[in-house]
Design a protein around this motif. Structure first.
Motif, short mmCIF file in Angstrom:
data_model
loop_
_atom_site.label_atom_id
_atom_site.label_comp_id
_atom_site.label_asym_id
_atom_site.label_seq_id
_atom_site.Cartn_x
_atom_site.Cartn_y
_atom_site.Cartn_z
N GLN A 161 76.35 33.85 1.32
CA GLN A 161 76.69 32.53 1.86
C GLN A 161 77.22 32.64 3.29
OE1 GLN A 161 76.04 29.57 0.81
NE2 GLN A 161 76.06 29.49 -1.42
N ALA A 162 78.03 33.66 3.56
CA ALA A 162 78.53 33.86 4.92
C ALA A 162 77.37 34.18 5.86
CB ALA A 162 79.57 34.98 4.94
N ALA A 163 76.45 35.02 5.42
CA ALA A 163 75.27 35.37 6.23
C ALA A 163 74.42 34.12 6.46
CB ALA A 163 74.46 36.47 5.57
N LEU A 218 83.40 32.47 1.57
CA LEU A 218 84.44 32.60 0.54
C LEU A 218 84.59 31.29 -0.22
CD1 LEU A 218 86.54 34.35 -0.82
CD2 LEU A 218 88.14 33.73 1.01
N ASN A 219 84.55 30.18 0.49
CA ASN A 219 84.64 28.87 -0.16
C ASN A 219 83.55 28.69 -1.20
OD1 ASN A 219 83.38 25.94 -0.08
ND2 ASN A 219 85.58 25.67 0.25
N ARG A 220 82.32 29.01 -0.84
CA ARG A 220 81.21 28.83 -1.77
C ARG A 220 81.30 29.78 -2.95
NH1 ARG A 220 79.70 24.26 -2.10
NH2 ARG A 220 81.90 24.28 -1.83
N ALA A 221 81.74 31.01 -2.73
CA ALA A 221 81.89 31.96 -3.84
C ALA A 221 82.94 31.47 -4.83
CB ALA A 221 82.24 33.35 -3.31
N ILE A 222 84.05 30.96 -4.31
CA ILE A 222 85.09 30.42 -5.19
C ILE A 222 84.57 29.19 -5.93
CG2 ILE A 222 87.37 29.31 -5.25
CD1 ILE A 222 88.10 31.15 -2.82
N ALA A 248 80.99 21.06 1.74
CA ALA A 248 82.19 21.88 1.66
C ALA A 248 83.27 21.18 2.49
CB ALA A 248 81.92 23.28 2.18
N TYR A 249 84.51 21.38 2.13
CA TYR A 249 85.61 20.72 2.80
C TYR A 249 86.36 21.71 3.68
CZ TYR A 249 84.38 17.03 -0.35
OH TYR A 249 83.68 16.06 -1.02
N TYR A 250 86.84 21.19 4.82
CA TYR A 250 87.51 22.05 5.79
C TYR A 250 88.62 21.29 6.50
CZ TYR A 250 85.10 19.67 9.63
OH TYR A 250 84.66 18.73 10.53
#
Length: 166
Positions: free
Chosen positions: A13-15, A32-36, A82-84
């Motif tokens: 996801q980071a890549a 990391l957000n997506r993995a969690i 995703a939220y930021y």
């Protein structure tokens, strides 16, 4: 240490975010957000049970948590939401009110690879670069066509790579 599906998801996801133009620090926070998110989705967003103690509530590792009192905003990478929060002009993705920093990516993902992380990162970027943009823009297609068919193969290969590099 072994590399598991969580680390595979976070790295891919980071890549993905990096290849789609995000700065590296924001890409790590997004990964990391997506993995969690996917780990929570697998458990039905209710937490899990500790495998070693059936019937007892799961105990999470105590980690320093950076809480936010900033306005949480919505971002979309393709059709994935995703939220930021914005800190010093940089996006930092959040899970609940927890801010996910690049250091958190290092602690939860990168350290599992040890000295092999740069090679694993390059492999992840190559996988993403070989994927068509329509797949990268689709949450479902990315999961089904990029992550799911490779997750166990990559976890095994990257675990072996990290063992060799130690």
């Amino acid at each position: 240490m072994t590399v598991g599906r969580f680390q595979v998801m976070a790295l891919l996801q980071a890549a993905r975010a990096r290849v789609l133009g995000y700065p590296l620090d924001e890409a790590e926070s997004f990964g990391l957000n997506r993995a969690i998110f996917y780990a929570a989705a697998k458990r039905g967003f209710t937490g899990g049970k500790d495998k070693n103690h059936p019937g007892e509530p799961r105990r999470l590792k105590e980690t320093p948590v950076k809480k936010t009192n900033k306005t949480i905003q919505q971002d979309t990478l393709g059709n994935e939401v995703a939220y930021y929060v914005e800190i010093d002009g940089k996006k930092r993705y959040v899970m609940g009110e927890e801010i996910l920093e690049p250091d958190d990516f290092g602690w939860q993902v990168e350290q599992r690879f040890g000295q092999a992380f740069p090679e694993a990162w390059q492999q992840a970027v190559q996988i993403i670069e070989q994927t068509d943009k329509a797949t990268l823009a689709s949450q479902r297609r990315f999961y089904e066509e990029v992550y799911k068919p490779r997750r166990d193969e990559l976890a095994k290969a990257w675990s072996e790579l990290s063992q060799q590099a130690r």
